[in-house]
Design a protein around this motif. Structure first.
Motif, mmCIF file in Angstrom:
data_model
loop_
_atom_site.group_PDB
_atom_site.id
_atom_site.type_symbol
_atom_site.label_atom_id
_atom_site.label_comp_id
_atom_site.label_asym_id
_atom_site.label_seq_id
_atom_site.Cartn_x
_atom_site.Cartn_y
_atom_site.Cartn_z
ATOM 1 N N ALA A 59 0.835 -1.195 0.000
ATOM 2 C CA ALA A 59 0.000 0.000 0.000
ATOM 3 C C ALA A 59 0.874 1.251 0.000
ATOM 4 O O ALA A 59 1.913 1.289 0.649
ATOM 5 C CB ALA A 59 -0.925 0.018 1.215
ATOM 6 N N SER A 60 0.443 2.260 -0.725
ATOM 7 C CA SER A 60 1.192 3.524 -0.752
ATOM 8 C C SER A 60 0.250 4.677 -0.464
ATOM 9 O O SER A 60 -0.930 4.640 -0.803
ATOM 10 C CB SER A 60 1.866 3.735 -2.120
ATOM 11 N N LEU A 61 0.793 5.703 0.164
ATOM 12 C CA LEU A 61 0.051 6.928 0.466
ATOM 13 C C LEU A 61 0.855 8.123 0.004
ATOM 14 O O LEU A 61 2.022 8.276 0.393
ATOM 15 C CB LEU A 61 -0.210 7.043 1.971
ATOM 16 N N MET A 62 0.238 8.975 -0.832
ATOM 17 C CA MET A 62 0.830 10.276 -1.107
ATOM 18 C C MET A 62 0.126 11.281 -0.206
ATOM 19 O O MET A 62 -1.054 11.583 -0.402
ATOM 20 C CB MET A 62 0.658 10.707 -2.560
ATOM 21 N N VAL B 174 -3.194 5.343 -2.524
ATOM 22 C CA VAL B 174 -4.020 6.364 -1.871
ATOM 23 C C VAL B 174 -3.355 7.711 -2.088
ATOM 24 O O VAL B 174 -2.167 7.881 -1.782
ATOM 25 C CB VAL B 174 -4.165 6.074 -0.364
ATOM 26 N N ILE B 175 -4.115 8.659 -2.617
ATOM 27 C CA ILE B 175 -3.551 9.972 -2.932
ATOM 28 C C ILE B 175 -4.408 11.062 -2.301
ATOM 29 O O ILE B 175 -5.613 11.152 -2.557
ATOM 30 C CB ILE B 175 -3.438 10.182 -4.455
ATOM 31 N N ASP B 176 -3.784 11.872 -1.464
ATOM 32 C CA ASP B 176 -4.460 12.973 -0.782
ATOM 33 C C ASP B 176 -4.257 14.248 -1.598
ATOM 34 O O ASP B 176 -3.129 14.731 -1.737
ATOM 35 C CB ASP B 176 -3.885 13.135 0.632
ATOM 36 N N GLU B 177 -5.355 14.782 -2.138
ATOM 37 C CA GLU B 177 -5.348 15.991 -2.976
ATOM 38 C C GLU B 177 -4.599 15.741 -4.294
ATOM 39 O O GLU B 177 -3.522 16.286 -4.538
ATOM 40 C CB GLU B 177 -4.763 17.179 -2.220
ATOM 41 N N LEU B 178 -5.213 14.954 -5.134
ATOM 42 C CA LEU B 178 -4.595 14.570 -6.407
ATOM 43 C C LEU B 178 -4.283 15.755 -7.312
ATOM 44 O O LEU B 178 -3.187 15.862 -7.851
ATOM 45 C CB LEU B 178 -5.514 13.591 -7.151
#
Length: 227
Positions: free
Chosen positions: A78-81, A151-155
């Protein structure tokens, strides 16, 4: 792929997220929406062990994730930006991408084709990039690292409009390749055009979880109306 059972979280004694129950399947693109300050970022940080889990359960790919273990989700694919893009400023663009690359994993979308700037600025320290350029690098790193979930926060933050549709198409390809995708963004209408489902938060709680469509769009307009 991801299941949250009664998840609550925040920072120290401050409770921001309250009893969230959601699930995201492999192959699904989900938009996490809501006005500023409704708990979207804190929810993601709680899932990834970057905020304090105050209750509930996180299950990823059939495995229960203990609190405060961001390393496990990363290890499991899993990845998170995060909002600040999560790039390493002292490392070059190439070094940032290399750190995110998983051995033996080829993502369904090639971020270097998506963002040619990453090749043009390969030897440049990430800290000297503009905000929009760091955004490209952050999205690329997430795609390279997200074997099972991205998962990307504010693409769209800082991205040129000409690059936004390409980024969304790339994430759709990633999902079609079998990963779960969660996207936070302020452009709710655009997200509804691309995502399979919309989850809307208000005051730290989920108030809508529905497939995208005309009825969801109408309900979303009501929920996001400035009061």
């Amino acid at each position: 792929m991801l299941t949250l059972n009664g998840l609550s979280g925040g920072y120290g004694q401050a409770n921001v997220v309250h009893g969230v129950d959601i699930s995201v399947a492999a192959g699904e693109v989900v938009a996490l929406l809501g006005r500023n300050g409704t708990g979207k970022t804190t929810l993601l940080r709680t899932v990834f062990g970057l905020a304090d889990r105050q209750g509930g359960e996180v299950v990823f790919d059939g495995r229960t994730v203990p609190p405060g273990r961001p390393d496990l989700l990363a290890r499991w694919g899993a990845s998170l930006m995060p909002e600040d893009r999560g790039v390493f400023p002292s490392l070059t663009v190439t070094e940032n991408l290399r750190l995110a690359t998983r051995k033996g994993f080829v993502p369904a979308a090639d971020p270097r084709e998506l963002f040619p700037l990453l090749t043009e600025r390969a030897g440049q320290p990430a800290g000297t990039l503009s905000g929009g350029q760091k955004q490209q690098l952050g999205v690329a790193r997430s795609i390279l690292a997200g074997r099972r979930m991205v998962v990307i926060d504010e693409l769209t933050q800082g991205l040129q409009p000409s690059l936004v549709s390409g980024a969304l198409a790339a994430l759709a390809a990633v999902a079609a390749g079998g990963a779960a995708v969660i996207v936070v963004d302020q452009h709710a209408g655009l997200m509804l055009d691309w995502c399979h489902r919309a989850i809307v938060m208000e005051a730290g709680r989920v108030v809508l979880d529905a497939p995208t469509g005309p009825e969801t769009r109408q309900r979303l307009d009501e929920l996001l109306m400035v009061r």
